[in-house]
Design a protein around this motif. Structure first.
Motif, PDB file in Angstrom:
ATOM      1  N   GLU A  35      27.696  28.036  49.009  1.00 54.96           N
ATOM      2  CA  GLU A  35      27.085  26.399  48.356  1.00 54.96           C
ATOM      3  C   GLU A  35      26.229  26.371  48.265  1.00 54.96           C
ATOM      4  OE1 GLU A  35      28.636  28.132  51.309  1.00 54.96           O
ATOM      5  OE2 GLU A  35      30.578  27.137  50.954  1.00 54.96           O
ATOM      6  N   ARG A  36      25.628  26.979  48.701  1.00 54.10           N
ATOM      7  CA  ARG A  36      23.881  26.487  49.018  1.00 54.10           C
ATOM      8  C   ARG A  36      22.845  27.128  47.985  1.00 54.10           C
ATOM      9  NH1 ARG A  36      21.612  23.161  52.819  1.00 54.10           N
ATOM     10  NH2 ARG A  36      19.632  22.533  51.285  1.00 54.10           N
ATOM     11  N   THR A  37      23.761  28.560  48.013  1.00 57.29           N
ATOM     12  CA  THR A  37      23.230  29.326  46.363  1.00 57.29           C
ATOM     13  C   THR A  37      23.210  29.150  45.091  1.00 57.29           C
ATOM     14  OG1 THR A  37      23.127  31.174  48.433  1.00 57.29           O
ATOM     15  CG2 THR A  37      22.758  31.995  46.056  1.00 57.29           C
ATOM     16  N   LEU A  38      24.694  28.846  44.348  1.00 55.77           N
ATOM     17  CA  LEU A  38      24.959  28.732  43.453  1.00 55.77           C
ATOM     18  C   LEU A  38      24.834  27.773  43.267  1.00 55.77           C
ATOM     19  CD1 LEU A  38      26.899  30.850  42.035  1.00 55.77           C
ATOM     20  CD2 LEU A  38      29.004  29.138  42.787  1.00 55.77           C
ATOM     21  N   ILE A  39      25.034  26.719  43.601  1.00 57.97           N
ATOM     22  CA  ILE A  39      23.744  26.360  42.930  1.00 57.97           C
ATOM     23  C   ILE A  39      22.895  25.788  42.323  1.00 57.97           C
ATOM     24  CG2 ILE A  39      25.639  23.667  44.573  1.00 57.97           C
ATOM     25  CD1 ILE A  39      22.884  23.043  45.705  1.00 57.97           C
ATOM     26  N   ARG A  40      21.913  26.714  42.587  1.00 62.61           N
ATOM     27  CA  ARG A  40      20.250  27.084  42.262  1.00 62.61           C
ATOM     28  C   ARG A  40      20.341  27.904  41.222  1.00 62.61           C
ATOM     29  NH1 ARG A  40      15.535  26.819  46.263  1.00 62.61           N
ATOM     30  NH2 ARG A  40      15.127  26.647  44.297  1.00 62.61           N
ATOM     31  N   CYS A  41      21.504  28.148  41.106  1.00 65.77           N
ATOM     32  CA  CYS A  41      22.117  29.576  39.297  1.00 65.77           C
ATOM     33  C   CYS A  41      22.292  28.970  38.327  1.00 65.77           C
ATOM     34  CB  CYS A  41      23.400  30.303  40.155  1.00 65.77           C
ATOM     35  SG  CYS A  41      22.520  31.385  41.459  1.00 65.77           S
ATOM     36  N   LYS A  42      21.676  29.147  37.415  1.00 68.36           N
ATOM     37  CA  LYS A  42      21.858  28.396  35.819  1.00 68.36           C
ATOM     38  C   LYS A  42      22.918  29.549  34.697  1.00 68.36           C
ATOM     39  CE  LYS A  42      17.344  30.995  34.695  1.00 68.36           C
ATOM     40  NZ  LYS A  42      18.131  31.698  33.426  1.00 68.36           N
ATOM     41  N   ASP A  43      22.842  30.856  35.264  1.00 66.72           N
ATOM     42  CA  ASP A  43      24.015  31.959  34.456  1.00 66.72           C
ATOM     43  C   ASP A  43      23.620  33.213  35.744  1.00 66.72           C
ATOM     44  OD1 ASP A  43      20.948  33.047  34.827  1.00 66.72           O
ATOM     45  OD2 ASP A  43      20.263  33.151  32.771  1.00 66.72           O
TER      46      ASP A  43
END
Length: 923
Positions: A467-475
């Motif tokens: 939850e906290r890592t994927l929201i910071r990913c752009k690609d």
């Protein structure tokens, strides 16, 4: 202070906690307050259980009906002035008591060993100064500070937390170190989920923290377990219960027959003194003096055999109890599983991979899920594994041939997965030197590290919750590392798939940054920006032992139900249970669902009794609930074995019919509370223990079936002689000779009888069933009758031939020896034909028969024995008659065994035909 809010500390706000304890987290307590509270609450130590005095424990060894019989025999033979026999019988009693005393565990040791759970010193704040004090001097309201490596000295409510992680597996069964938080929790939060608490005896594995003492000594969760151990009543084992009941019946029968014999003799006008001595002779003849000794020795042989199979038995009857077991309640962590986190799944470059191997040992390989071999690591997979390897504060070490993690078990699993792929961690740490770090914190739910990458750029690796890592990913990346559009739904679905398998999922991401960026300053300032590249998921679990899977299947084939009782999460417990075979994915029945500790707490005793047999997996279970489950199963007439290794298992281990502790990973508390300790921590060893236990009981039944005809036959011979007013064919001293020598030289050899084929394909014995079946009772009566006919007939024949009473009695006594020697071979198996039993599979039998023959030859032909036992030499004609009769008895018993086998075969065929007909009608 007297009205502290019991069991609600996790629910109170921090300010309310300090107010209730009248404490201050800056200043702590004053010296005067500490002294007053020490007087009120006592030292921070667990009260040791008052031990049973040694003399009393020794005397309790004599509290047994069979021992009463032996003591009566001792007194009777003493008054008969047979001092040697009296001394021999009393010696048997003393040896039996000493062995029992040595083998019985001391329950108070379990309580005393709990003292070791408290650390020697604690860092506290008192009068505004941080000092170190003995842990025993802690009181409620003390301010305690914790650091990595510390053992928590008392129960604490945390008010300060810097990445604090605590290993609570010994208390709750949770396999992963618990990440602590300061949050205020719901009132009904179970013990294992109280993340704002730290409990006495648990171990700080990472970070730092501070807490206020809310309970000390007996009031801590560890202290409550100690109280449960002291209150748990150790039950008699099935064997001791049956032996007690059997002995009482035997005692009443013998005394009743002796009384009837005495009255009949008086009725016939015989002299009361000679009649009384005849009644005494009957009692002495009918008492199986060798039974208690042989039972003890047979169990001791089982103990020795179990030690060779990695199981140390601490209580003699425990060997047999496992053979009676109908249910095994097993802890999960470290018992059915490796107690080592292992990455099993990786998702990287839009592809899924499997990892073989288990534990921290870096042996195994990474393969795509289609099973094809990798010739080289795809770029995305390599990035994912590298991130786990170097964004990591833990290490793997090899100690005494075993791989162990220093630090967090989750990080240890990530290191192992990288090493399995052939990556060199030391080389990577050299080329990718760490420049900065963001430590893991519970509110952040990720850890990030900044590394040197090449001459143009540096690289950030981040691992954390999805939850906290994927929201910071752009690609994202494809397999070869090329940019790929981020498919959040697909990644989330893959994570959910892994979670449904009971796997713990970590999300990994990366970002290339300019060479000039050597700190996380910009990263912090852009915390909400989507700037990272998703590089993969790593999913791990504490895997089941391969040998445990086989052992569970074997137990189930043997009719033994295996239940998992664990403190772990329901999803993880269910996944492990499915892999082991305790539960099945397609199962719709009750036994395939998971019952949680919270659901158990809401059940009444009546509801629990209705459910406990149906459910196979119990998760998030508190210590007192384990005890409750064992008690409920025993109430349903089950013989329960409980395995475990933690402090939380100790009360249930002591309450169970047999408690089985782990020798390597087990706490001292669990070992002291258990009946048996597994030196290899291997659930599969229990399979061997069950097998050995069944064999021990088999051999005991064989011995009892063999010995009773001797005693019953002698009693019948004496009783018939009195009823018809004839001379006694067997004297009391001769009866004692028969009983002791045949039991030691012949009967004891059955204790060495090897396991019969198919012993683990039988259903467990019904707990309420008697030791001897109707078939065995019939055999005992028939052989006793044959002994009566042979001994009384030969005695009367010898007298008719003009032989002396000494010769006639020697004939009668020796006939007992010959027939019992022949019957010994019948009893090697109570069902299988003697002629299908390997003749030399138990060489002890032949040695015993040889020793008995030598002893009897001495009884017959040596002048000293002729004087002591009133015996006389026999002729070859006498030996020919006795040996022929022995062969007749042997063949008659084999015919009777064949009859029972044929009858059982007919019943089996009838039931099969009935079942087949019912199946056809349903079709």
């Amino acid at each position: 202070m007297e009205n502290l809010p019991k069991d609600l500390w996790h629910h109170l706000a921090e300010e309310d906690v300090f107010e209730a304890l009248k404490s201050n987290h800056h200043e702590g307590l004053t010296k005067q307050e500490v002294e007053e509270r020490l007087r009120l609450f006592g030292p921070n130590a667990i009260t040791a259980q008052k031990p049973v005095p040694a003399w009393k424990r020794f005397l309790l060894q004599f509290h047994n009906p069979l021992i009463y019989i032996l003591l009566v025999a001792t007194v009777v033979t003493f008054f008969l002035k047979e001092y040697i026999d009296s001394a021999v019988i009393f010696g048997v009693v003393i040896i039996n008591a000493i062995i029992g005393y040595m083998q019985e565990s001391k329950a108070e040791e379990a309580i005393n060993s709990l003292k070791k759970m408290l650390s020697a010193n604690a860092n506290v704040v008192r009068d505004g100064k941080r000092i170190s004090v003995p842990a025993t001097e802690l009181v409620p309201g003390d301010i305690v500070y914790l650091a990595s490596g510390d053992k928590v000295p008392a129960d604490l409510r945390l008010f300060e937390n810097r990445d604090l992680q605590i290993d609570e597996s010994a208390l709750t069964g949770e396999s992963v170190a618990v990440q602590k938080e300061r949050a205020q929790l719901e009132k009904d939060t179970v013990l294992a989920d109280r993340v704002n608490m730290a409990f006495a005896g648990t171990l700080v594995t990472y970070g730092q923290g501070g807490g206020v003492v809310i309970a000390t000594g007996d009031d801590t969760e560890t202290g409550k377990i100690a109280h449960m151990i002291s209150e748990a009543v150790s039950l008699d084992t099935p064997l001791t219960q049956k032996i007690h009941a059997f002995s009482k019946i035997l005692l009443y029968v013998i005394l009743g027959l002796a009384a009837v014999t005495f009255l009949v003799g008086l009725f016939h006008g015989q002299d009361w003194v000679s009649t009384f001595m005849a009644a005494v002779a009957l009692a002495v003849a009918a008492i199986p003096e060798g039974l208690p000794a042989v039972v003890t020795i047979t169990l001791a042989i089982g103990v020795r055999r179990m030690a060779m199979r990695n199981a140390i038995v601490r209580k003699l009857p425990a060997v047999e109890t496992l053979g009676s077991t109908t249910i095994i309640c097993s802890d999960k962590t470290g018992t059915l599983t490796e107690n080592q986190m292992t990455v099993q799944k990786v998702f990287a470059g839009d592809q899924e991979y499997d990892l073989s191997g288990s534990g921290y040992q870096p042996e195994g390989e990474v393969k795509p899920v289609d099973g094809t071999a990798l010739t080289s690591l795809p770029v995305a997979l390599r990035e994912c594994l590298v991130a786990g390897l170097i964004s990591n504060d833990s290490d793997l070490i090899q100690k005494e041939g075993l791989w162990q993690v220093q630090g967090d078990p989750t990080e240890g699993a990530l290191i192992t997965s990288g090493l399995k792929a052939g990556l060199d961690r030391d080389a990577l740490l050299q080329t990718h030197k760490r420049l900065d770090v963001i430590p893991f914190e519970s509110d952040r739910q990720y850890m990030a590290t900044l590394h040197h990458f090449d001459e143009q750029q540096n690289v950030i690796y981040l691992k954390g919750s999805l939850e906290r890592t994927l929201i910071r990913c752009k690609d994202a990346q494809d397999a070869e590392g090329n940019p790929l559009a981020l498919d959040r739904d697909k990644i989330t679905a893959m994570a959910e798939k892994f979670a449904a398998m009971g796997l713990r999922v970590l999300c990994l991401a990366m970002q290339r940054v300019p060479k000039s960026e050597t700190t996380f300053d910009r990263f912090h300032s852009q915390e909400d920006a989507e700037q990272l590249t998703f590089i993969g998921l790593q999913a791990m679990i504490d895997p089941p032992r391969a040998e445990a899977i086989r052992a569970v299947a074997t137990c189930q084939r043997a009719g033994i139900s295996v239940k998992m009782i664990t403190g772990d999460h329901a999803l993880t417990a269910r996944a492990i249970a499915e892999q082991i075979g305790i539960a099945h994915p397609e199962g719709k029945e009750e036994k395939h669902r998971v019952l949680t500790g919270r659901e158990l707490a809401e059940m009444s005793d009546h509801e629990l009794l209705a459910e406990v047999e149906k459910v196979a997996v119990f998760a998030r279970v508190a210590p007192e609930q384990k005890l409750k489950l064992v008690t409920a199963l025993q109430a349903k007439k089950h013989v329960v074995a409980m395995t475990g290794d933690g402090v939380n298992d100790a009360p249930a281990l002591k309450k169970a019919d047999i408690g089985v502790a782990m020798g390597i990973a087990g706490t001292e508390v669990s070992k002291e509370a258990a009946d048996m300790v597994l030196t290899d921590d291997n659930f599969a060893t229990i399979e061997g223990a069950v097998e050995e236990g069944r064999n021990v009981f088999d051999n005991l039944v064989k011995f009892i079936t063999w010995i009773l005809p001797t005693n019953m036959g002698q009693g019948m011979v004496i009783m018939v002689a009195i009823l018809i007013g004839a001379t006694l064919p067997v004297l009391p001293v001769q009866a004692l000779w028969l009983n002791m020598t045949t039991a030691v030289f012949l009967g004891l050899m059955l204790a060495f009888e090897p396991r019969e084929p198919g012993i683990m394909k039988r259903m467990p014995r019904i707990p309420d069933s008697p030791i001897l079946s109707g078939e065995m009772m019939g055999r005992i009566v028939s052989v006793s009758t044959l002994l009566l006919i042979g001994a009384f007939g030969l005695f009367q024949w010898a007298l008719a031939q003009g032989e002396t009473e000494e010769v006639a009695r020697t004939l009668a006594v020796t006939l007992f020896v010959v027939v019992q020697s022949a019957f010994l071979f019948n009893c090697r198996s109570l069902t299988i034909s003697l002629f299908r039993t390997p003749i030399f599979s138990n060489p002890w039998i032949w040695g015993g028969v040889g020793a008995m023959l030598l002893a009897q030859l001495a009884f017959i032909y040596t002048p000293l024995m002729n004087t002591l036992f009133q015996s006389a030499p026999l002729t070859l004609q006498h030996w020919g008659l006795m040996l022929a009769y022995g062969v007749v008895v042997l063949l008659l018993v084999e015919v009777e065994k064949a009859f029972w086998r044929a009858r059982k075969a007919r019943k089996t065929k009838t039931s099969e035909r009935t079942g087949s007909s019912e199946q056809q009608s349903l079709s």
